[in-house]
Design a protein around this motif. Structure first.
Motif, PDB file in Angstrom:
ATOM      1  N   ALA A 152       0.819  -1.207   0.000  1.00 39.95           N
ATOM      2  CA  ALA A 152       0.000   0.000   0.000  1.00 39.95           C
ATOM      3  C   ALA A 152       0.857   1.262   0.000  1.00 39.95           C
ATOM      4  CB  ALA A 152      -0.932  -0.005   1.215  1.00 39.95           C
ATOM      5  N   LEU A 153       1.952   1.243   0.759  1.00 45.79           N
ATOM      6  CA  LEU A 153       2.848   2.404   0.780  1.00 45.79           C
ATOM      7  C   LEU A 153       3.454   2.663  -0.593  1.00 45.79           C
ATOM      8  CD1 LEU A 153       4.860   2.168   4.141  1.00 45.79           C
ATOM      9  CD2 LEU A 153       3.111   3.827   3.516  1.00 45.79           C
ATOM     10  N   ILE A 154       3.945   1.603  -1.223  1.00 52.36           N
ATOM     11  CA  ILE A 154       4.539   1.742  -2.555  1.00 52.36           C
ATOM     12  C   ILE A 154       3.477   2.228  -3.551  1.00 52.36           C
ATOM     13  CG2 ILE A 154       5.576   0.488  -4.483  1.00 52.36           C
ATOM     14  CD1 ILE A 154       6.867  -1.362  -2.351  1.00 52.36           C
ATOM     15  N   GLY A 155       2.291   1.625  -3.463  1.00 46.17           N
ATOM     16  CA  GLY A 155       1.205   2.035  -4.348  1.00 46.17           C
ATOM     17  C   GLY A 155       0.778   3.468  -4.116  1.00 46.17           C
ATOM     18  N   GLY A 156       0.709   3.872  -2.846  1.00 44.39           N
ATOM     19  CA  GLY A 156       0.317   5.244  -2.516  1.00 44.39           C
ATOM     20  C   GLY A 156       1.314   6.258  -3.039  1.00 44.39           C
ATOM     21  N   MET A 157       2.604   5.950  -2.916  1.00 45.32           N
ATOM     22  CA  MET A 157       3.629   6.861  -3.431  1.00 45.32           C
ATOM     23  C   MET A 157       3.581   6.924  -4.958  1.00 45.32           C
ATOM     24  SD  MET A 157       4.618   7.972  -0.654  1.00 45.32           S
ATOM     25  CE  MET A 157       5.592   9.206  -1.458  1.00 45.32           C
ATOM     26  N   TYR A 158       3.278   5.776  -5.575  1.00 42.60           N
ATOM     27  CA  TYR A 158       3.154   5.753  -7.039  1.00 42.60           C
ATOM     28  C   TYR A 158       1.986   6.633  -7.485  1.00 42.60           C
ATOM     29  CZ  TYR A 158       2.108   4.113 -11.738  1.00 42.60           C
ATOM     30  OH  TYR A 158       1.838   4.063 -13.091  1.00 42.60           O
ATOM     31  N   VAL A 159       0.872   6.566  -6.763  1.00 40.19           N
ATOM     32  CA  VAL A 159      -0.293   7.396  -7.095  1.00 40.19           C
ATOM     33  C   VAL A 159       0.039   8.879  -6.956  1.00 40.19           C
ATOM     34  CG1 VAL A 159      -2.609   8.064  -6.314  1.00 40.19           C
ATOM     35  CG2 VAL A 159      -2.007   5.647  -6.557  1.00 40.19           C
ATOM     36  N   TYR A 160       0.768   9.221  -5.886  1.00 39.47           N
ATOM     37  CA  TYR A 160       1.160  10.626  -5.686  1.00 39.47           C
ATOM     38  C   TYR A 160       2.012  11.116  -6.854  1.00 39.47           C
ATOM     39  CZ  TYR A 160       3.338  14.772  -3.709  1.00 39.47           C
ATOM     40  OH  TYR A 160       3.783  16.058  -3.510  1.00 39.47           O
ATOM     41  N   LEU A 161       2.981  10.291  -7.268  1.00 36.79           N
ATOM     42  CA  LEU A 161       3.833  10.657  -8.412  1.00 36.79           C
ATOM     43  C   LEU A 161       3.028  10.694  -9.709  1.00 36.79           C
ATOM     44  CD1 LEU A 161       7.024   8.558  -7.553  1.00 36.79           C
ATOM     45  CD2 LEU A 161       6.712  11.034  -7.298  1.00 36.79           C
ATOM     46  N   LEU A 162       2.032   9.838  -9.797  1.00 39.22           N
ATOM     47  CA  LEU A 162       1.163   9.827 -10.964  1.00 39.22           C
ATOM     48  C   LEU A 162       0.382  11.140 -11.064  1.00 39.22           C
ATOM     49  CD1 LEU A 162       0.186   8.013 -13.301  1.00 39.22           C
ATOM     50  CD2 LEU A 162      -1.629   7.195 -11.784  1.00 39.22           C
ATOM     51  N   PHE A 163      -0.087  11.618  -9.924  1.00 39.01           N
ATOM     52  CA  PHE A 163      -0.761  12.916  -9.903  1.00 39.01           C
ATOM     53  C   PHE A 163       0.183  14.021 -10.387  1.00 39.01           C
ATOM     54  CE2 PHE A 163      -3.862  11.281  -6.587  1.00 39.01           C
ATOM     55  CZ  PHE A 163      -4.942  11.312  -7.449  1.00 39.01           C
ATOM     56  N   LYS A 164       1.402  14.004  -9.872  1.00 36.78           N
ATOM     57  CA  LYS A 164       2.370  15.042 -10.246  1.00 36.78           C
ATOM     58  C   LYS A 164       2.675  15.002 -11.741  1.00 36.78           C
ATOM     59  CE  LYS A 164       5.010  17.075  -7.718  1.00 36.78           C
ATOM     60  NZ  LYS A 164       6.051  17.733  -6.899  1.00 36.78           N
ATOM     61  N   SER A 165       2.792  13.796 -12.298  1.00 36.97           N
ATOM     62  CA  SER A 165       3.091  13.686 -13.727  1.00 36.97           C
ATOM     63  C   SER A 165       1.932  14.172 -14.586  1.00 36.97           C
ATOM     64  CB  SER A 165       3.429  12.236 -14.076  1.00 36.97           C
ATOM     65  OG  SER A 165       2.293  11.404 -13.941  1.00 36.97           O
ATOM     66  N   ASN A 166       0.729  14.237 -13.980  1.00 34.98           N
ATOM     67  CA  ASN A 166      -0.438  14.745 -14.697  1.00 34.98           C
ATOM     68  C   ASN A 166      -0.736  16.203 -14.348  1.00 34.98           C
ATOM     69  OD1 ASN A 166      -2.253  12.506 -16.248  1.00 34.98           O
ATOM     70  ND2 ASN A 166      -1.027  11.563 -14.625  1.00 34.98           N
ATOM     71  N   GLY A 167       0.256  16.861 -13.716  1.00 34.62           N
ATOM     72  CA  GLY A 167       0.117  18.277 -13.409  1.00 34.62           C
ATOM     73  C   GLY A 167      -0.755  18.579 -12.212  1.00 34.62           C
ATOM     74  N   ILE A 168      -0.942  17.597 -11.325  1.00 33.98           N
ATOM     75  CA  ILE A 168      -1.782  17.795 -10.134  1.00 33.98           C
ATOM     76  C   ILE A 168      -0.901  17.751  -8.893  1.00 33.98           C
ATOM     77  CG2 ILE A 168      -3.692  16.874  -8.754  1.00 33.98           C
ATOM     78  CD1 ILE A 168      -4.753  15.576 -11.326  1.00 33.98           C
ATOM     79  N   ASP A 169      -0.861  18.843  -8.162  1.00 35.83           N
ATOM     80  CA  ASP A 169      -0.152  18.857  -6.879  1.00 35.83           C
ATOM     81  C   ASP A 169      -1.161  18.477  -5.799  1.00 35.83           C
ATOM     82  OD1 ASP A 169       1.272  19.281  -4.579  1.00 35.83           O
ATOM     83  OD2 ASP A 169       2.236  21.110  -5.287  1.00 35.83           O
ATOM     84  N   TYR A 170      -1.146  17.210  -5.389  1.00 32.03           N
ATOM     85  CA  TYR A 170      -2.206  16.672  -4.543  1.00 32.03           C
ATOM     86  C   TYR A 170      -2.344  17.418  -3.223  1.00 32.03           C
ATOM     87  CZ  TYR A 170      -5.276  13.302  -2.335  1.00 32.03           C
ATOM     88  OH  TYR A 170      -6.343  12.715  -1.703  1.00 32.03           O
TER      89      TYR A 170
END
Length: 204
Positions: A37-55
Motif C-alpha cells: 500500500a505504501l509503494i502504491g500510494g507513493m506511485y499514485v502521488y507521483l502519478l498525480f504530479k506527472s499529470n500536473g496535479i499537486d495533490y
C-alpha cells in the motif's frame, strides 16, 4: 492430579480455538500488505504530479478518464499483491506449525470478511462511475474496517483493533475530502505494518 487436569483443560481450549478460529494468519501478511500500500500510494502521488496535479495544494482537481483508469488498475495491483502475500505467509505459517488451512473457521472468516468488502467494492465502483472521486478513499477505509470487525470472531481477536482504526480513519476523512490519499496511506500502509509487526511478535 490438579496439574494434569489443568494441562488437559489447556489442551482442550487449544483444540477448541483451532477448530473455531482461523489462526494461520501471519503478522507478516499485514507487514507486506502495508508495504504494498505504501509503494502504491507513493506511485499514485507521483502519478498525480506527472499529470500536473499537486495533490497536497490543489483544491480543485480534474481527473481525465485515462488517469482514473490508471488509478483503478493501480488499486487492483495493490490488492493483488496484498492478497498474494497473505496467501504465501498463511501457507508458510500453517506448514511450519502443522495447522489446517481450509476449515469451517476459514470459510466463516472469508464469508464475514467478503460480504462487506464486496458491498464496498460495488459502492466504490458506483462512486467512480458517477464521478464522485473524493469519497472513494474514505469508503474503502470504512468498508474494510467493517469487514475486519465482522470477521474478528473467526480469527485472532486483536484484528478488531485494526478494523476500528481503519473505520475511524475513514470516518474522519469524510470531513476532509481532498486528503483521502493521505488517510489511505496511513490506514492501509502504516497501520497494516504496525499491526503486522505486533501480531508477528505476539503470535510467532
Amino acid at each position: 492430579m490438579n496439574q494434569k487436569h489443568q494441562e488437559d483443560l489447556a489442551h482442550i481450549r487449544s483444540m477448541m480455538e483451532r477448530s473455531s478460529r482461523f489462526i494461520s494468519l501471519s503478522g507478516l501478511s499485514g507487514v507486506f500488505a502495508g508495504l504494498s500500500a505504501l509503494i502504491g500510494g507513493m506511485y499514485v502521488y507521483l502519478l498525480f504530479k506527472s499529470n500536473g496535479i499537486d495533490y497536497l495544494t490543489d483544491e480543485h482537481r480534474s481527473y481525465s478518464f485515462a488517469l482514473v483508469k490508471e488509478l483503478f488498475w493501480t488499486g487492483v495491483a495493490i490488492m493483488f499483491f496484498a492478497v498474494l502475500f497473505g496467501i504465501f505467509f498463511t501457507i508458510r505459517k500453517s506448514r511450519k506449525y502443522s495447522l489446517p488451512i481450509w476449515t469451517s473457521a476459514t470459510k466463516n472468516m472469508l464469508f464475514n470478511l467478503g460480504v462487506p468488502l464486496v458491498a464496498g467494492g460495488i459502492f466504490c465502483l458506483a462512486l467512480i462511475y458517477n464521478g464522485i472521486f473524493g469519497f472513494v478513499a474514505p469508503a474503502t477505509l470504512i468498508f474494510y474496517g467493517l469487514a475486519v470487525i465482522n470477521a474478528e470472531k473467526y480469527t485472532f481477536s486483536d484484528v478488531k483493533y485494526l478494523g476500528f482504526s481503519q473505520l475511524l480513519l475513514g470516518l474522519i476523512s469524510l470531513f476532509l475530502i481532498g486528503y483521502g490519499l493521505i488517510f489511505w496511506i496511513i490506514g492501509f500502509g502504516i497501520l497494516h505494518i504496525l499491526y503486522g509487526l505486533i501480531m508477528f511478535r505476539k503470535y510467532k
